[in-house]
Enzyme design. Sequence first.
Site, PDB file in Angstrom:
ATOM      1  N   LYS A   1       0.849  -1.190   0.000  1.00 46.60           N
ATOM      2  CA  LYS A   1       0.000   0.000   0.000  1.00 46.60           C
ATOM      3  C   LYS A   1       0.892   1.251   0.000  1.00 46.60           C
ATOM      4  O   LYS A   1       1.963   1.254   0.614  1.00 46.60           O
ATOM      5  CB  LYS A   1      -0.894  -0.032   1.247  1.00 46.60           C
ATOM      6  CG  LYS A   1      -1.975   1.034   1.269  1.00 46.60           C
ATOM      7  CD  LYS A   1      -2.901   0.838   2.470  1.00 46.60           C
ATOM      8  CE  LYS A   1      -4.022   1.869   2.506  1.00 46.60           C
ATOM      9  NZ  LYS A   1      -4.927   1.678   3.661  1.00 46.60           N
TER      10      LYS A   1
ATOM     11  N   SER B   1      -9.919   1.594   2.575  1.00 46.73           N
ATOM     12  CA  SER B   1      -9.021   2.383   1.759  1.00 46.73           C
ATOM     13  C   SER B   1      -7.954   1.595   1.011  1.00 46.73           C
ATOM     14  O   SER B   1      -7.392   2.084   0.036  1.00 46.73           O
ATOM     15  CB  SER B   1      -8.337   3.429   2.632  1.00 46.73           C
ATOM     16  OG  SER B   1      -7.470   2.811   3.567  1.00 46.73           O
TER      17      SER B   1
ATOM     18  N   SER C   1     -10.163  -0.818   6.669  1.00 47.54           N
ATOM     19  CA  SER C   1      -9.500  -0.603   5.379  1.00 47.54           C
ATOM     20  C   SER C   1      -8.794  -1.817   4.792  1.00 47.54           C
ATOM     21  O   SER C   1      -8.357  -1.778   3.645  1.00 47.54           O
ATOM     22  CB  SER C   1      -8.499   0.541   5.474  1.00 47.54           C
ATOM     23  OG  SER C   1      -9.181   1.773   5.503  1.00 47.54           O
TER      24      SER C   1
END
Lengths: 479, 93
Positions: free
Chosen positions: A80, A155, A179
């Site tokens: 990420k 997310s 997330s």
Amino acid sequence: MKIDLHNLTITSAHAHLTKGDFTARELAEAYLSIIEKKNHEINAYLEVFDDVLEQADEADKRLKAKKDVHVLTGIPLAMKDNILIKGRRAGAASKILEGYYATYDATVSRKLKEAGAVFLGRTNMDEFAMGGSTENSAYGPTKNPHDTSRVPGGSSGGSAAAVSMNGALAALGSDTGGSIRQPASFCGLVGLKPTYGSVSRYGLMAMGSSLDVIGPFAKTVEDAQIIFDAIHGKDPLDSTTISENTYGVKTLPKKFVVGVPYDFALGEGLHKTSAENFKKNIQHLEAAGCEIREVALPNIKYSLASYYIIIPAEVSSNVARYDGVKFGALEEGKDLLGDYLLTRGRLFGKEVRRRIILGTYVLSAGYYDAYYGKAVAVRSLIRADFKKVFDSGVHAVVTPTAPSPAFKIGEKTGDPLQMYLEDIFTVPANVAGIPAISIPSGTADIDSKKLPLGVQFMAAHGQEQLLFEIGKKFEKMRG
Amino acid sequence: MLKLTDIENLAALARLDIPAEEKESLRKEIDSILGYVGEVQKLSGDVVKKEAGDIKNVFREDMNPHLSGEFTEDLLAEAPRWQDNYIKVKKIL
């Protein structure tokens, strides 16, 4: 041999790599070619690193010499964009970090490097991890590989989509309010949010420091466990990290007791298919020999409200560091104050600005007690609720992971509160600091597409082992 | 209910230049979110007092510092503007 990426797991890839069926370089090439084909449509990766094959060659040296071989040696992973890898770009999908290169390794990056994992690239996300759909990225939304008109969740949507499109074998994400688990559920993957403090946050860009934790996306519970084992542990660079002794490790039970908070789990707003699927999951668990027990979590209904006070409060102070002075991009004003105002006003996206304003409000002198003070109090009540349930002999509490399957791109962008409600089932674990895992539990047939659904298990602090065990049982039953 | 001036004051405190056309929609959104999170106010004052957590020192001893200047160059290179060994900002006096 031909590499079957779709059915490959970390465990099976490791077996092939050590037997010499294929090399780490061949494996990396297979992933790169999928990314080449699919990423322009899916937008899972913001950047594919230019040294992937060199990293793979290093792994091959270790595999060939049979020296320092870890189960992750040569395994291609996605990261990420809010986790630092020294010398590489990192931007949390924000314009305010345009041009920023990480000056150090996050602890998780260092550990994965030492294990010999191969980093394929950095993945798209909601800006600074604020969102539940990856539509808040400054670089365009990521699409769900199961239906490209839908979001992958967020997310960590880029990480989820990367694994789901067979563009990585596993990935790291961060979970502050869901997330990892919600995108895992939308993309048909296993997603683990570990106990708060079990994985070091050093080198993770902070959003809500009392809630943030790094965790894996994987295709199987076993793979998620492998990554968790590789990245967790006490770290002198993060004072909130815990050791295995902090909470103690319980012995595995012969008969699993699964707690169901029915009122909450089947509450209003739950999609019909998701509700049906959840009821079926409970039957599966019962058939597998688990004892199903209704549990009461009287304050859990306040989780989301308390979360959306605590999170903007922490955001407003955490993102104060992005000011156009120390790193990242600068939008020139006429004086220093103008530099601040324009840099932050123009380069932060809408949701980030919204949370900063909200956080500034709930922390301001006149409203602090009414909002932040109460939210912190609710938090300890929720924690106490869970403790009571787990102390009474319940090993895991089960809920759906998300209120619906993946929604359409643009469906919720007009109303931030609707987007926040996406987190209803995932937020309690963050608020309480307990570990939780989302596991694929079937599909919903919508618009002639099969959309993945997920089930969430939560356990007491430090009891990831219980989640892995019950997760593996569930995987077997589900078939 | 929040007023437009509240949004302007909060934005100034947070050092955010909010485009004029965005202020009203932001006001509405913040209002609706505050309406939702205000749920927590149903808790009485006693509960708040009783449940606010305990405080302990989590900081390590301040010892074994790294060599002075070891990271200076790397960190400065990330700043938008710098000169010699300093980060550069516009004149403030």
